[in-house]
Motif scaffolding. Structure first.
Motif, PDB file in Angstrom:
ATOM      1  N   LEU A   1       0.800  -1.341  -0.139  1.00 14.36           N
ATOM      2  CA  LEU A   1      -0.044  -0.031   0.003  1.00 14.36           C
ATOM      3  C   LEU A   1       0.772   1.350  -0.151  1.00 14.36           C
ATOM      4  CD1 LEU A   1      -2.562  -0.825   2.683  1.00 14.36           C
ATOM      5  CD2 LEU A   1      -2.741  -1.391   0.363  1.00 14.36           C
ATOM      6  N   SER A   2       2.082   1.296   0.387  1.00 12.97           N
ATOM      7  CA  SER A   2       2.810   2.272   0.824  1.00 12.97           C
ATOM      8  C   SER A   2       3.049   3.465  -0.447  1.00 12.97           C
ATOM      9  CB  SER A   2       4.237   1.937   1.200  1.00 12.97           C
ATOM     10  OG  SER A   2       4.909   1.149   0.153  1.00 12.97           O
ATOM     11  N   GLU A   3       2.911   3.067  -1.844  1.00  8.06           N
ATOM     12  CA  GLU A   3       3.103   3.804  -2.758  1.00  8.06           C
ATOM     13  C   GLU A   3       1.925   4.914  -2.966  1.00  8.06           C
ATOM     14  OE1 GLU A   3       4.378   2.069  -6.399  1.00  8.06           O
ATOM     15  OE2 GLU A   3       6.147   0.756  -5.397  1.00  8.06           O
ATOM     16  N   SER A   4       0.799   4.198  -2.539  1.00  8.79           N
ATOM     17  CA  SER A   4      -0.354   5.026  -2.701  1.00  8.79           C
ATOM     18  C   SER A   4      -0.662   5.708  -1.504  1.00  8.79           C
ATOM     19  CB  SER A   4      -1.565   4.095  -3.451  1.00  8.79           C
ATOM     20  OG  SER A   4      -1.967   3.201  -2.176  1.00  8.79           O
ATOM     21  N   LEU A   5      -0.073   5.669  -0.374  1.00  9.94           N
ATOM     22  CA  LEU A   5      -0.133   6.538   1.037  1.00  9.94           C
ATOM     23  C   LEU A   5       0.711   7.559   1.227  1.00  9.94           C
ATOM     24  CD1 LEU A   5      -0.731   3.434   3.230  1.00  9.94           C
ATOM     25  CD2 LEU A   5      -2.439   4.742   2.109  1.00  9.94           C
ATOM     26  N   ASN A   6       0.055   8.464   1.836  1.00  7.66           N
ATOM     27  CA  ASN A   6       0.956   9.779   2.144  1.00  7.66           C
ATOM     28  C   ASN A   6       1.822   9.406   3.232  1.00  7.66           C
ATOM     29  OD1 ASN A   6      -0.594  10.801   3.838  1.00  7.66           O
ATOM     30  ND2 ASN A   6      -1.698  11.842   2.803  1.00  7.66           N
ATOM     31  N   ASP A   7       2.716  10.166   3.918  1.00  5.73           N
ATOM     32  CA  ASP A   7       3.669  10.051   4.954  1.00  5.73           C
ATOM     33  C   ASP A   7       2.890   9.924   6.011  1.00  5.73           C
ATOM     34  OD1 ASP A   7       5.829   9.787   3.180  1.00  5.73           O
ATOM     35  OD2 ASP A   7       6.580  11.816   3.420  1.00  5.73           O
ATOM     36  N   ARG A   8       1.765  10.494   6.589  1.00  9.30           N
ATOM     37  CA  ARG A   8       1.054  10.590   7.783  1.00  9.30           C
ATOM     38  C   ARG A   8       0.448   9.224   7.784  1.00  9.30           C
ATOM     39  NH1 ARG A   8      -2.963  13.432   4.588  1.00  9.30           N
ATOM     40  NH2 ARG A   8      -4.972  13.044   5.406  1.00  9.30           N
ATOM     41  N   PHE A   9      -0.265   8.863   6.603  1.00  6.67           N
ATOM     42  CA  PHE A   9      -0.774   7.439   6.919  1.00  6.67           C
ATOM     43  C   PHE A   9       0.079   6.300   7.052  1.00  6.67           C
ATOM     44  CE2 PHE A   9      -4.458   9.360   4.212  1.00  6.67           C
ATOM     45  CZ  PHE A   9      -5.161   9.561   5.460  1.00  6.67           C
ATOM     46  N   ILE A  10       1.345   6.311   6.248  1.00 12.17           N
ATOM     47  CA  ILE A  10       2.311   5.449   6.732  1.00 12.17           C
ATOM     48  C   ILE A  10       2.992   5.426   8.097  1.00 12.17           C
ATOM     49  CG2 ILE A  10       4.778   4.460   6.044  1.00 12.17           C
ATOM     50  CD1 ILE A  10       3.878   5.615   2.892  1.00 12.17           C
ATOM     51  N   ASP A  11       3.199   6.521   8.533  1.00 13.44           N
ATOM     52  CA  ASP A  11       3.611   6.753   9.812  1.00 13.44           C
ATOM     53  C   ASP A  11       2.726   6.146  10.871  1.00 13.44           C
ATOM     54  OD1 ASP A  11       5.848   7.758   8.884  1.00 13.44           O
ATOM     55  OD2 ASP A  11       5.095  10.080   9.167  1.00 13.44           O
ATOM     56  N   TYR A  12       1.168   6.224  10.648  1.00 13.62           N
ATOM     57  CA  TYR A  12       0.281   5.852  11.509  1.00 13.62           C
ATOM     58  C   TYR A  12       0.260   4.566  11.719  1.00 13.62           C
ATOM     59  CZ  TYR A  12      -4.269   5.156  13.719  1.00 13.62           C
ATOM     60  OH  TYR A  12      -5.282   4.677  14.402  1.00 13.62           O
ATOM     61  N   ALA A  13       0.257   3.862  10.260  1.00 11.71           N
ATOM     62  CA  ALA A  13       0.234   2.275  10.214  1.00 11.71           C
ATOM     63  C   ALA A  13       1.362   1.822  10.980  1.00 11.71           C
ATOM     64  CB  ALA A  13       0.228   1.967   8.563  1.00 11.71           C
ATOM     65  N   VAL A  14       2.677   2.323  10.755  1.00 11.76           N
ATOM     66  CA  VAL A  14       3.837   1.708  11.268  1.00 11.76           C
ATOM     67  C   VAL A  14       3.718   1.949  12.853  1.00 11.76           C
ATOM     68  CG1 VAL A  14       6.454   2.195  11.594  1.00 11.76           C
ATOM     69  CG2 VAL A  14       5.349   2.235   9.589  1.00 11.76           C
ATOM     70  N   SER A  15       3.244   2.861  13.124  1.00  6.15           N
ATOM     71  CA  SER A  15       2.922   3.080  14.957  1.00  6.15           C
ATOM     72  C   SER A  15       2.290   1.999  15.479  1.00  6.15           C
ATOM     73  CB  SER A  15       2.333   4.468  15.187  1.00  6.15           C
ATOM     74  OG  SER A  15       1.128   4.478  14.814  1.00  6.15           O
ATOM     75  N   LYS A  16       1.276   1.502  14.737  1.00 12.22           N
ATOM     76  CA  LYS A  16       0.244   0.599  15.007  1.00 12.22           C
ATOM     77  C   LYS A  16       0.811  -0.960  15.169  1.00 12.22           C
ATOM     78  CE  LYS A  16      -2.958   3.300  16.459  1.00 12.22           C
ATOM     79  NZ  LYS A  16      -3.239   3.469  17.805  1.00 12.22           N
ATOM     80  N   MET A  17       2.118  -1.030  14.102  1.00  9.23           N
ATOM     81  CA  MET A  17       2.537  -2.364  13.914  1.00  9.23           C
ATOM     82  C   MET A  17       3.170  -2.942  15.415  1.00  9.23           C
ATOM     83  SD  MET A  17       4.187  -2.148  10.404  1.00  9.23           S
ATOM     84  CE  MET A  17       3.537  -2.455   8.971  1.00  9.23           C
TER      85      MET A  17
END
Length: 448
Positions: free
Chosen positions: A102-118
């Motif tokens: 998904l990362s190529e279609s997500l902006n940084d704030r969404f990626i950072d949020y997803a990583v923080s929930k891992m």
């Protein structure tokens, strides 16, 4: 994936919107009957305003699962249309492999949020995969392999294997204390072994593996051609980092094949049916421009025979027939060849056989339709020389189209140019120019 039910549910939801009735009952049916991938396709069949209304009717779990299956642009449309508080829950249960997709279609704030929930482990795996380029195996590997230390006793190994194992697991990997891959042992051999000595004799140390820096296309072909459902992935120190399984290999191959076929039409893989108008226009404008240049080139060649056309008006009437037959014949061949190249089915060994086969097909169709068109021309214009001219032109153009349909994508791929992007434009230019030169040239010789 069967799509039989999809049109019915699209029609049902459309009817509900037209009748202004509640769609919740249909949505429950959709969640029960359709897979996540099918639901993603269903959503992409509706304009964005209606799509959001349908989307918000799904359960949180369905939204999370379907979000992963969407095309990148469709995913962006959902994220742009919804507030962040509705978007963030979609990213709370992603593992490293999902987020990579998904990362190529997500902006940084969404990626950072997803990583923080891992979990800490998934976060580490995600960062490790990001170190690899998109065309490297390390970026595509998954981390579901079962590995055990070499000193582990047989009873403990059997206990590990009796638990729920990941899908496509038919072997477990043996590693040393530094995670260096030593060998593998088949699951059935583990349960067959009755003592430590017998267990160790079943360990296979001569195994196939893939390097994390290998090209993913080559590695996928290697796995698909092997007799196993997965291959271990190792780094430069021979440490086991993950595995590449058949679903991933086939998914990569299908993505490449689909992207090439779509790009052959001047589109992009991610384009949504109801995507941004300006973006869609930009995606297509480049290839329309290139096609315009080639069209003017063909027109220039026609201009060389202006005097002939003025004297024999029938040539101008029949020119579109010559161009059309060559273009259609070539497009049939080039589509087949591009698919074969994408799937790794074409190589130096079988190239001559493919050319021979396509020329035979072209000869049969060329003679057949040249006779038909020649006969129609004779009935229409009552001119045997004109009929002969178009007969030779149709036959020659279909043969050239068949040959070009093989050679054009082959040569473009040799020069590292994507044949799906430019093959059809080059092919059309070749068939148009050849067809017009032969047709108008013969017309000048035979009719004047």
């Amino acid at each position: 994936m069967s799509l039989e039910l999809l049109p019915d549910y699209i029609e049902k939801i459309n009817n509900n919107f037209e009748n202004e009735t509640d769609i919740k009952e249909v949505i429950v049916e959709v969640e029960q009957e359709l897979s996540d991938e099918q639901i993603a396709l269903l959503l992409e069949s509706f304009p964005i305003k209606l799509r959001i209304e349908i989307w918000l009717s799904f359960s949180d779990e369905t939204q999370q699962n379907v979000f992963i299956e969407m095309k990148p642009e469709s995913r962006e449309l959902i994220l742009n249309a919804c507030d962040d508080e509705l978007c963030f829950p979609l990213l709370t249960k992603l593992d490293a492999v999902d987020l990579l997709e998904l990362s190529e279609s997500l902006n940084d704030r969404f990626i950072d949020y997803a990583v923080s929930k891992m979990t800490a482990k998934q976060r580490s795996l995600y960062k490790k995969s990001c170190d690899y380029a998109l065309d490297e195996v390390g970026h595509w590997q998954n981390f579901t392999e079962v590995q055990i230390p070499q000193q582990l006793k047989l009873s403990a190994v059997k206990k590990v294997c009796s638990k729920n194992l990941p899908t496509f697991t038919d072997v477990i990997y043996i590693v040393d204390d530094n995670a260096v891959l030593i060998g593998e042992i088949a699951l059935n051999a583990i349960f067959k072994a009755e003592n430590e000595e017998e267990y160790k004799s079943f360990i296979n140390t001569d195994i196939e593996y893939i390097s994390s820096n290998d090209d993913i296309a080559i590695a996928s072909d290697k796995l698909i051609d092997s007799d196993t459902s997965a291959l271990p992935v190792i780094d430069e120190n021979r440490c086991l980092t993950g595995r590449l399984d058949l679903p991933t290999a086939y998914r990569y191959r299908e993505q490449i094949a689909e992207a090439q076929l779509i790009q052959a039409a001047g589109l992009v893989e991610e384009e949504d049916l109801f995507g941004n108008v300006w973006q869609s226009s930009k995606n297509r404008a480049v290839w329309l421009g290139i096609n315009l240049v080639t069209a003017f080139l063909a027109s220039w060649f026609i201009g060389l025979f202006e005097a002939t056309i003025q004297q024999v008006v029938a040539l101008a009437v029949l020119m579109p027939v010559v161009a059309s037959m060559g273009g259609i014949s070539g497009s049939q061949t080039i589509t087949l060849i591009i698919r074969g190249l994408a799937l790794g089915q074409i190589n130096d060994a079988n190239k001559k056989d493919i050319i021979a086969k396509e020329l035979k097909v072209g000869a049969i169709n060329g003679v057949l339709w040249a006779i038909v068109i020649g006969a129609i021309t004779f009935v229409w214009f009552d001119n045997p020389l004109l009929s002969l001219t178009i007969f030779i032109s149709i036959l020659g153009n279909i043969l050239i189209a068949s040959l070009s349909g093989v050679w054009v994508p082959w040569m473009l791929s040799k020069f590292n140019i994507d044949p799906a992007l430019s093959g059809s434009v080059v092919l059309t230019t070749v068939t148009d120019i050849f067809g017009f030169i032969v047709f108008l040239g013969l017309g000048s010789l035979l009719l004047l």
